[in-house]
Design a protein around this motif. Structure first.
Motif, PDB file in Angstrom:
ATOM      1  N   PRO A 149       0.832  -1.215   0.000  1.00 30.61           N
ATOM      2  CA  PRO A 149       0.000   0.000   0.000  1.00 30.61           C
ATOM      3  C   PRO A 149       0.863   1.260   0.000  1.00 30.61           C
ATOM      4  CG  PRO A 149       0.060  -0.966   2.188  1.00 30.61           C
ATOM      5  CD  PRO A 149       0.785  -1.921   1.274  1.00 30.61           C
ATOM      6  N   LEU A 150       0.292   2.349  -0.517  1.00 35.87           N
ATOM      7  CA  LEU A 150       0.985   3.635  -0.497  1.00 35.87           C
ATOM      8  C   LEU A 150       0.899   4.231   0.905  1.00 35.87           C
ATOM      9  CD1 LEU A 150      -0.244   5.117  -3.891  1.00 35.87           C
ATOM     10  CD2 LEU A 150       1.781   3.734  -3.417  1.00 35.87           C
ATOM     11  N   ASN A 151       1.896   5.034   1.271  1.00 35.28           N
ATOM     12  CA  ASN A 151       1.957   5.621   2.606  1.00 35.28           C
ATOM     13  C   ASN A 151       1.592   7.100   2.639  1.00 35.28           C
ATOM     14  OD1 ASN A 151       2.902   3.354   4.207  1.00 35.28           O
ATOM     15  ND2 ASN A 151       4.727   3.485   2.944  1.00 35.28           N
ATOM     16  N   TYR A 152       1.499   7.736   1.481  1.00 35.78           N
ATOM     17  CA  TYR A 152       1.149   9.149   1.424  1.00 35.78           C
ATOM     18  C   TYR A 152       0.671   9.490   0.021  1.00 35.78           C
ATOM     19  CZ  TYR A 152       5.963   9.333  -0.332  1.00 35.78           C
ATOM     20  OH  TYR A 152       7.114   9.100  -1.025  1.00 35.78           O
ATOM     21  N   VAL A 153       0.026  10.629  -0.123  1.00 36.04           N
ATOM     22  CA  VAL A 153      -0.510  11.075  -1.399  1.00 36.04           C
ATOM     23  C   VAL A 153       0.630  11.246  -2.407  1.00 36.04           C
ATOM     24  CG1 VAL A 153      -1.754  12.938  -2.574  1.00 36.04           C
ATOM     25  CG2 VAL A 153      -2.436  12.241  -0.277  1.00 36.04           C
ATOM     26  N   ASN A 154       0.414  10.760  -3.615  1.00 30.96           N
ATOM     27  CA  ASN A 154       1.376  10.861  -4.720  1.00 30.96           C
ATOM     28  C   ASN A 154       2.677  10.095  -4.503  1.00 30.96           C
ATOM     29  OD1 ASN A 154      -0.348  12.410  -6.311  1.00 30.96           O
ATOM     30  ND2 ASN A 154       0.360  14.309  -5.376  1.00 30.96           N
ATOM     31  N   GLN A 155       2.691   9.133  -3.600  1.00 31.00           N
ATOM     32  CA  GLN A 155       3.881   8.287  -3.439  1.00 31.00           C
ATOM     33  C   GLN A 155       4.038   7.450  -4.698  1.00 31.00           C
ATOM     34  OE1 GLN A 155       3.726   5.355  -0.287  1.00 31.00           O
ATOM     35  NE2 GLN A 155       5.505   4.287  -1.080  1.00 31.00           N
ATOM     36  N   PRO A 156       5.228   7.408  -5.288  1.00 29.24           N
ATOM     37  CA  PRO A 156       5.434   6.506  -6.423  1.00 29.24           C
ATOM     38  C   PRO A 156       5.322   5.064  -5.933  1.00 29.24           C
ATOM     39  CG  PRO A 156       7.200   8.122  -6.243  1.00 29.24           C
ATOM     40  CD  PRO A 156       6.396   8.215  -4.987  1.00 29.24           C
ATOM     41  N   PRO A 157       4.545   4.217  -6.596  1.00 28.20           N
ATOM     42  CA  PRO A 157       4.459   2.816  -6.158  1.00 28.20           C
ATOM     43  C   PRO A 157       5.822   2.153  -6.183  1.00 28.20           C
ATOM     44  CG  PRO A 157       2.778   3.315  -7.800  1.00 28.20           C
ATOM     45  CD  PRO A 157       3.688   4.496  -7.751  1.00 28.20           C
ATOM     46  N   VAL A 158       6.044   1.233  -5.227  1.00 34.95           N
ATOM     47  CA  VAL A 158       7.294   0.484  -5.220  1.00 34.95           C
ATOM     48  C   VAL A 158       7.168  -0.692  -6.176  1.00 34.95           C
ATOM     49  CG1 VAL A 158       8.085   1.199  -2.934  1.00 34.95           C
ATOM     50  CG2 VAL A 158       6.564  -0.757  -3.143  1.00 34.95           C
ATOM     51  N   ILE A 159       8.293  -1.206  -6.630  1.00 37.50           N
ATOM     52  CA  ILE A 159       8.336  -2.263  -7.641  1.00 37.50           C
ATOM     53  C   ILE A 159       8.320  -3.620  -6.935  1.00 37.50           C
ATOM     54  CG2 ILE A 159       9.665  -3.201  -9.565  1.00 37.50           C
ATOM     55  CD1 ILE A 159      11.004  -0.371  -9.726  1.00 37.50           C
ATOM     56  N   PRO A 160       7.359  -4.509  -7.267  1.00 30.93           N
ATOM     57  CA  PRO A 160       7.267  -5.794  -6.560  1.00 30.93           C
ATOM     58  C   PRO A 160       8.130  -6.907  -7.158  1.00 30.93           C
ATOM     59  CG  PRO A 160       5.411  -5.568  -8.020  1.00 30.93           C
ATOM     60  CD  PRO A 160       6.212  -4.283  -8.133  1.00 30.93           C
ATOM     61  N   HIS A 161       9.147  -6.553  -7.947  1.00 29.45           N
ATOM     62  CA  HIS A 161      10.022  -7.559  -8.541  1.00 29.45           C
ATOM     63  C   HIS A 161      11.431  -6.994  -8.667  1.00 29.45           C
ATOM     64  CE1 HIS A 161      10.029  -5.369 -12.370  1.00 29.45           C
ATOM     65  NE2 HIS A 161       8.720  -5.249 -12.235  1.00 29.45           N
ATOM     66  N   SER A 162      12.393  -7.865  -8.921  1.00 29.64           N
ATOM     67  CA  SER A 162      13.784  -7.444  -9.068  1.00 29.64           C
ATOM     68  C   SER A 162      13.971  -6.637 -10.352  1.00 29.64           C
ATOM     69  CB  SER A 162      14.685  -8.678  -9.112  1.00 29.64           C
ATOM     70  OG  SER A 162      16.009  -8.307  -9.419  1.00 29.64           O
ATOM     71  N   VAL A 163      14.864  -5.681 -10.307  1.00 26.85           N
ATOM     72  CA  VAL A 163      15.220  -4.917 -11.507  1.00 26.85           C
ATOM     73  C   VAL A 163      16.701  -5.099 -11.833  1.00 26.85           C
ATOM     74  CG1 VAL A 163      13.380  -3.220 -11.265  1.00 26.85           C
ATOM     75  CG2 VAL A 163      15.575  -2.805 -10.163  1.00 26.85           C
ATOM     76  N   ASP A 164      17.307  -6.138 -11.278  1.00 23.98           N
ATOM     77  CA  ASP A 164      18.722  -6.421 -11.562  1.00 23.98           C
ATOM     78  C   ASP A 164      18.915  -6.614 -13.061  1.00 23.98           C
ATOM     79  OD1 ASP A 164      19.293  -6.312  -8.905  1.00 23.98           O
ATOM     80  OD2 ASP A 164      19.430  -8.479  -8.612  1.00 23.98           O
ATOM     81  N   GLY A 165      19.866  -5.909 -13.611  1.00 22.58           N
ATOM     82  CA  GLY A 165      20.174  -6.026 -15.024  1.00 22.58           C
ATOM     83  C   GLY A 165      19.270  -5.227 -15.940  1.00 22.58           C
ATOM     84  N   TYR A 166      18.324  -4.479 -15.377  1.00 23.99           N
ATOM     85  CA  TYR A 166      17.435  -3.676 -16.220  1.00 23.99           C
ATOM     86  C   TYR A 166      18.219  -2.529 -16.831  1.00 23.99           C
ATOM     87  CZ  TYR A 166      12.865  -5.611 -15.067  1.00 23.99           C
ATOM     88  OH  TYR A 166      11.765  -6.413 -14.956  1.00 23.99           O
ATOM     89  N   GLN A 167      18.015  -2.313 -18.099  1.00 27.14           N
ATOM     90  CA  GLN A 167      18.659  -1.208 -18.788  1.00 27.14           C
ATOM     91  C   GLN A 167      17.668  -0.056 -18.874  1.00 27.14           C
ATOM     92  OE1 GLN A 167      19.678  -1.914 -22.872  1.00 27.14           O
ATOM     93  NE2 GLN A 167      21.272  -0.375 -22.855  1.00 27.14           N
TER      94      GLN A 167
END
Length: 144
Positions: free
Chosen positions: A52-70
């Protein structure tokens, strides 16, 4: 003469950087430019449920790994799943409409340069303990 001096200077800087990296044990093969995945080759499953978000306009967190993402000025691995052309087939949430508005308030059909580098605001979620103690409490009605 001036263009020649500029060219020699740039070549020296590039060579010097490569030598420095090699001499200091830096693996240049781990650069995001090199380790990026090819478009359409990976379907990244969620590793955690959406938080869940903790405040107004918080960018959502990513629920998966981003290792190696370009994510560079030429390629954005995130948009391969979250882009308007692919989100329906990947099942990923679509990029927010706010990401298509530029700094002058003009709406485009492509992601605005100021919102293009996803990892500036969105981070992978984790269960790691805070580095420093804090007393943050979600805004009323948030964080549930």
């Amino acid at each position: 003469m001036k263009p020649l001096i500029t060219l020699i200077t740039l070549a020296a800087l590039m060579l010097g950087g490569t030598v420095y990296a090699t001499d200091n044990g830096v693996d240049l093969n781990q650069s995001p430019e090199v380790t990026a995945t090819q478009q359409g080759t990976i379907h990244q499953p969620k590793e955690q449920s959406r938080q869940p978000l903790n405040y107004v306009n918080q960018p959502p967190v990513i629920p998966h790994s981003v290792d190696g993402y370009q994510v560079t000025k030429n390629v954005n691995r995130c948009l391969q799943c979250h882009g308007t052309q692919s989100y329906l087939t990947t099942g990923a949430p679509r990029v927010s409409p706010t990401h298509f508005t530029d700094r002058d308030g003009l709406v485009s059909s492509t992601v605005s340069p100021r919102r293009y580098f996803c990892l500036q605001c969105h981070v992978p979620q984790t269960d790691a303990k805070p580095v420093v103690e804090n007393t943050f409490k979600p805004a009323d009605g948030f964080g549930k």
